[in-house]
Scaffold this motif. Sequence first.
Motif, mmCIF file in Angstrom:
data_model
loop_
_atom_site.group_PDB
_atom_site.id
_atom_site.type_symbol
_atom_site.label_atom_id
_atom_site.label_comp_id
_atom_site.label_asym_id
_atom_site.label_seq_id
_atom_site.Cartn_x
_atom_site.Cartn_y
_atom_site.Cartn_z
ATOM 1 N N PHE A 1 43.766 51.828 45.976
ATOM 2 C CA PHE A 1 44.074 52.427 47.270
ATOM 3 C C PHE A 1 45.585 52.445 47.491
ATOM 4 C CE2 PHE A 1 39.811 50.571 48.716
ATOM 5 C CZ PHE A 1 39.150 51.782 48.600
ATOM 6 N N LEU B 1 39.226 50.760 42.304
ATOM 7 C CA LEU B 1 39.766 51.743 43.238
ATOM 8 C C LEU B 1 41.175 51.300 43.624
ATOM 9 C CD1 LEU B 1 36.621 52.179 45.532
ATOM 10 C CD2 LEU B 1 37.165 53.364 43.391
ATOM 11 N N ILE C 1 45.626 58.115 49.758
ATOM 12 C CA ILE C 1 45.071 58.455 51.068
ATOM 13 C C ILE C 1 46.211 58.901 51.974
ATOM 14 C CG2 ILE C 1 43.752 57.620 53.042
ATOM 15 C CD1 ILE C 1 42.564 55.476 51.174
ATOM 16 N N ASN D 1 48.131 53.908 50.588
ATOM 17 C CA ASN D 1 48.350 54.604 51.849
ATOM 18 C C ASN D 1 49.671 55.354 51.742
ATOM 19 O OD1 ASN D 1 48.797 55.534 54.408
ATOM 20 N ND2 ASN D 1 48.478 53.568 55.439
ATOM 21 N N LEU E 1 43.619 56.360 44.178
ATOM 22 C CA LEU E 1 43.191 57.077 45.376
ATOM 23 C C LEU E 1 44.348 57.106 46.374
ATOM 24 C CD1 LEU E 1 39.597 55.583 45.850
ATOM 25 C CD2 LEU E 1 40.227 57.741 44.745
ATOM 26 N N ASN F 1 37.403 54.637 58.058
ATOM 27 C CA ASN F 1 38.659 54.144 58.628
ATOM 28 C C ASN F 1 38.348 53.645 60.030
ATOM 29 O OD1 ASN F 1 41.232 53.661 59.603
ATOM 30 N ND2 ASN F 1 41.609 55.821 60.069
ATOM 31 N N ARG G 1 49.620 49.069 48.762
ATOM 32 C CA ARG G 1 48.578 49.347 47.774
ATOM 33 C C ARG G 1 47.643 48.146 47.673
ATOM 34 N NH1 ARG G 1 53.643 49.502 47.170
ATOM 35 N NH2 ARG G 1 53.882 48.942 44.965
ATOM 36 N N VAL H 1 42.274 62.717 50.339
ATOM 37 C CA VAL H 1 42.294 61.743 49.251
ATOM 38 C C VAL H 1 42.605 62.519 47.976
ATOM 39 C CG1 VAL H 1 41.077 59.922 48.017
ATOM 40 C CG2 VAL H 1 40.569 60.339 50.433
ATOM 41 N N LEU I 1 40.033 50.105 56.057
ATOM 42 C CA LEU I 1 39.066 50.682 55.127
ATOM 43 C C LEU I 1 37.839 49.779 55.002
ATOM 44 C CD1 LEU I 1 41.526 51.829 52.315
ATOM 45 C CD2 LEU I 1 40.598 53.211 54.194
#
Length: 529
Positions: free
Chosen positions: A299, A297, A240, A301, A238, A368, A348, A280, A310
């Motif tokens: 994540f 997931l 973002i 950024n 994901l 967020n 991450r 996303v 988050l």
Amino acid sequence: MAELRTPGRRVSRGVSRRGFLGLTGAAVALGAAGFAGREFLRPGQPGLVLPSQAPLPGRFEVSLPVPPVLRPTRSDGTTDYYDVVQQVADLEIVPGLRTEAWTYGGSFPGPTIVSRSGRRAVVRHRNELPHPTVVHLHGGHTPAESDGYPMDLVLPAEAGGAAGGHHAHDASGAAGSVVGQRDYTYPMEQRAATLWYHDHRHGFTGPAVWRGLAGFHLVHDDVEDGLHLPVGDRDLPLMITDRSFAADGGFHYPLLDPAMEEHGVEDRYMDGVLGDVVLVNGAPWPALRVDRARYRLRFLNASNARRYRLALDPQPSGGGVLMQVGGDGGLLERPIAHDAIDIAPAERFDVVVDFSRFAPGTRVRLLNRLGEGRTTEVMCFDVSSARVDDDARVPTRLATVERLDLSRATTTRTFRFQLSADHGWTINGEPYRAGRPSARPRLGDIEVWRFITDVHHPVHVHLDPFQVVGRNNRGPGPYDAGWKDTVDVRPAGGVEVAVRFTDYAGAFMLHCHNLEHEDMAMMADFVTE
């Protein structure tokens, strides 16, 4: 040699130059006192929102896209070979509008490359864009000539392509500039981890990433395989990001020089550019239908400057729904349960969410809590009512994480990330100059590096990950576990990390991963020997 300097413009960031430099001085004094301070400057969000000129889409109206996995063009006994064409593509990101993007292979994000630990990957990047590019595998344990040193340009393949910002350099171990294409060699002698690749061009990383030059590179290994974490469609990368859009649907970005000959952004955005649309995997506020099962997931950024906190809403009974299993440098030793996760640019966090903890039919929003207006929401998960099989789990012990022994540290180095009245964003009072190393660590030595800041700076170190030793004369923070390659250093704060560089001699980078700070000279070379 090339040096990035802030053009002759006044500093304008919401506080006076005198007041800002006073805070900078306080941060330096804080470091001299052993980090015994507290946050007092803009603790939530650096940067300034750039409003979109186009009508903004609704939330949760589009489905979450998953970047395609890139297949090798060929393979042999040791190596997988890939080809990526960097090209302009006309994409529908905001429904009903077309956006001209700079892409890896025609998509935003670029295709995901999946590698096996110990199996080499060679990625040939061909530049068919109108400007030079550089590719950095963020988190990669990579030889200097393939690390994406910001001066090692791939000039446009087409004759007459713009070469704005091309400078020569003399850094040891760097590869130099080429025309058309470059092969990047990644040995993959590293743990399973969520890596990503992105542009790293000298002075122009911010606009290039904003326009689309970013993608995932995932590494797997036997240890990860033996844990029975979620896999397949339940292992989701994901990315973002936040973006702003012009009236015609194009990416809106406040470049100082639209021709991209002079680096930097307009004065008021020099602390970082924040978009008002959260994407996303390249889709605005998407929705995903999920089974009542565990999902991994990943994540990332990938925003230029925006930080996120988050959290899922609603929170299931008992909390701790975000079960962190990995970070920048791979698996943790043990899982950590979070109700929320702070994630700075380039960080991450791999988490497992058990959606069976939610009632069937629940819409679970990913929020967020550092956002404002529409940026308080990221995406949503719609929980199915169907019964499904789920044999995934999160074991109490994940992996062995070697502890760097501080008693064996040979050197302590201090790096101050500050705004200078004369040079803009600096490290130790100096703007970036290619080929001028700020440190010469010896391969195999353990060192302690101190990062001291004026405002928020996510600090990234190339070549090898590090371990956070402490913050502000205390222990590590709640999001500092495991191996990291990027650490969020808070305003007027300090972080100490233990680092050991191995295998590859040559020139590498230390820099702020707020991309506007990076482009405006907050970088430094170090040379491993």
